[in-house]
Design a protein around this motif. Structure first.
Motif, PDB file in Angstrom:
ATOM      1  N   VAL A 150      41.320  20.684 -80.964  1.00 46.08           N
ATOM      2  CA  VAL A 150      40.573  21.382 -79.914  1.00 46.08           C
ATOM      3  C   VAL A 150      40.288  22.817 -80.336  1.00 46.08           C
ATOM      4  O   VAL A 150      39.172  23.317 -80.168  1.00 46.08           O
ATOM      5  N   ILE A 151      41.285  23.485 -80.904  1.00 47.53           N
ATOM      6  CA  ILE A 151      41.086  24.861 -81.376  1.00 47.53           C
ATOM      7  C   ILE A 151      40.048  24.891 -82.493  1.00 47.53           C
ATOM      8  O   ILE A 151      39.186  25.777 -82.529  1.00 47.53           O
ATOM      9  N   ALA A 152      40.094  23.928 -83.400  1.00 48.93           N
ATOM     10  CA  ALA A 152      39.127  23.876 -84.504  1.00 48.93           C
ATOM     11  C   ALA A 152      37.703  23.684 -83.973  1.00 48.93           C
ATOM     12  O   ALA A 152      36.769  24.336 -84.446  1.00 48.93           O
ATOM     13  N   ILE A 153      37.525  22.831 -82.986  1.00 51.13           N
ATOM     14  CA  ILE A 153      36.193  22.623 -82.402  1.00 51.13           C
ATOM     15  C   ILE A 153      35.711  23.901 -81.726  1.00 51.13           C
ATOM     16  O   ILE A 153      34.551  24.305 -81.876  1.00 51.13           O
ATOM     17  N   TRP A 154      36.594  24.572 -80.981  1.00 48.68           N
ATOM     18  CA  TRP A 154      36.248  25.841 -80.338  1.00 48.68           C
ATOM     19  C   TRP A 154      35.832  26.875 -81.382  1.00 48.68           C
ATOM     20  O   TRP A 154      34.857  27.605 -81.188  1.00 48.68           O
ATOM     21  N   LEU A 155      36.559  26.926 -82.506  1.00 49.04           N
ATOM     22  CA  LEU A 155      36.222  27.876 -83.565  1.00 49.04           C
ATOM     23  C   LEU A 155      34.870  27.577 -84.190  1.00 49.04           C
ATOM     24  O   LEU A 155      34.121  28.500 -84.519  1.00 49.04           O
ATOM     25  N   VAL A 156      34.547  26.318 -84.385  1.00 42.61           N
ATOM     26  CA  VAL A 156      33.245  25.957 -84.952  1.00 42.61           C
ATOM     27  C   VAL A 156      32.130  26.452 -84.036  1.00 42.61           C
ATOM     28  O   VAL A 156      31.132  27.025 -84.494  1.00 42.61           O
ATOM     29  N   VAL A 157      32.294  26.287 -82.737  1.00 40.24           N
ATOM     30  CA  VAL A 157      31.288  26.768 -81.775  1.00 40.24           C
ATOM     31  C   VAL A 157      31.164  28.284 -81.864  1.00 40.24           C
ATOM     32  O   VAL A 157      30.060  28.840 -81.886  1.00 40.24           O
ATOM     33  N   LYS A 158      32.299  28.990 -81.931  1.00 38.90           N
ATOM     34  CA  LYS A 158      32.277  30.455 -82.019  1.00 38.90           C
ATOM     35  C   LYS A 158      31.621  30.913 -83.321  1.00 38.90           C
ATOM     36  O   LYS A 158      30.867  31.881 -83.323  1.00 38.90           O
ATOM     37  N   VAL A 159      31.895  30.230 -84.425  1.00 36.59           N
ATOM     38  CA  VAL A 159      31.303  30.604 -85.712  1.00 36.59           C
ATOM     39  C   VAL A 159      29.789  30.436 -85.655  1.00 36.59           C
ATOM     40  O   VAL A 159      29.041  31.294 -86.125  1.00 36.59           O
ATOM     41  N   ILE A 160      29.329  29.353 -85.068  1.00 34.60           N
ATOM     42  CA  ILE A 160      27.888  29.128 -84.957  1.00 34.60           C
ATOM     43  C   ILE A 160      27.243  30.216 -84.105  1.00 34.60           C
ATOM     44  O   ILE A 160      26.175  30.736 -84.441  1.00 34.60           O
ATOM     45  N   ARG A 161      27.900  30.603 -83.026  1.00 34.19           N
ATOM     46  CA  ARG A 161      27.346  31.660 -82.167  1.00 34.19           C
ATOM     47  C   ARG A 161      27.343  33.015 -82.867  1.00 34.19           C
ATOM     48  O   ARG A 161      26.443  33.819 -82.654  1.00 34.19           O
ATOM     49  N   HIS A 162      28.355  33.287 -83.687  1.00 29.62           N
ATOM     50  CA  HIS A 162      28.417  34.578 -84.382  1.00 29.62           C
ATOM     51  C   HIS A 162      27.434  34.644 -85.556  1.00 29.62           C
ATOM     52  O   HIS A 162      27.139  35.730 -86.034  1.00 29.62           O
ATOM     53  N   TYR A 163      26.955  33.502 -86.018  1.00 29.56           N
ATOM     54  CA  TYR A 163      26.036  33.501 -87.159  1.00 29.56           C
ATOM     55  C   TYR A 163      24.792  34.335 -86.854  1.00 29.56           C
ATOM     56  O   TYR A 163      24.350  35.111 -87.705  1.00 29.56           O
ATOM     57  N   ARG A 164      24.238  34.190 -85.649  1.00 33.04           N
ATOM     58  CA  ARG A 164      23.046  34.964 -85.288  1.00 33.04           C
ATOM     59  C   ARG A 164      23.325  36.460 -85.331  1.00 33.04           C
ATOM     60  O   ARG A 164      22.505  37.237 -85.795  1.00 33.04           O
ATOM     61  N   MET A 165      24.492  36.848 -84.843  1.00 30.88           N
ATOM     62  CA  MET A 165      24.840  38.264 -84.843  1.00 30.88           C
ATOM     63  C   MET A 165      25.004  38.783 -86.274  1.00 30.88           C
ATOM     64  O   MET A 165      24.555  39.869 -86.601  1.00 30.88           O
ATOM     65  N   VAL A 166      25.601  37.996 -87.126  1.00 26.06           N
ATOM     66  CA  VAL A 166      25.852  38.417 -88.505  1.00 26.06           C
ATOM     67  C   VAL A 166      24.557  38.587 -89.281  1.00 26.06           C
ATOM     68  O   VAL A 166      24.453  39.466 -90.137  1.00 26.06           O
ATOM     69  N   MET A 167      23.548  37.825 -88.967  1.00 29.44           N
ATOM     70  CA  MET A 167      22.302  37.884 -89.718  1.00 29.44           C
ATOM     71  C   MET A 167      21.380  39.021 -89.269  1.00 29.44           C
ATOM     72  O   MET A 167      20.339  39.233 -89.876  1.00 29.44           O
TER      73      MET A 167
END
Length: 114
Positions: free
Chosen positions: A21-38
């Motif tokens: 569950v934590i890993a799935i939550w992290l994947v969602v957070k990483v995808i959301r942060h990708y836009r900010m990082v770019m």
């Protein structure tokens, strides 16, 4: 099988489920942060941190054996926490970005009310 064996199996199953569950939550957070990082105003250090943490999570060699992905989760959580800190700095229009660990430099108008 004894009662202790079943308790051990149950604890391992709960640990694996919680980790998943934590890993799935992290994947969602990483995808959301990708836009900010770019974004072009994001510092290079934040971009390197983001992509290095993803590479560490994907890379097959880890600091700890991978039955529950604890080290991968810790690296990703640390990177996302740092990116959240950078995002807060970027949302403050009166603050300039500084090196990590140094206080923010405020513009002269930052303390005045409008």
């Amino acid at each position: 099988m004894s009662t202790w064996d079943w308790i051990g199996i149950g604890l391992i199953a709960v640990l694996v489920i919680v980790t998943g569950v934590i890993a799935i939550w992290l994947v969602v957070k990483v995808i959301r942060h990708y836009r900010m990082v770019m974004r072009p105003d994001v510092p290079v250090a934040a971009k390197i941190t983001f992509f290095a943490s993803i590479a560490y999570a994907i890379f097959p060699l880890d600091l700890l054996p991978d039955p529950v992905l604890i080290d991968d989760i810790a690296v990703l959580v640390g990177a996302l926490a740092y990116l959240g800190h950078v995002a807060k700095k970027l949302k403050d229009p009166d603050a300039e970005l500084t090196a990590p660990g140094q206080p923010l430099k405020q513009s002269p108008s930052a303390g005045t009310r409008r």
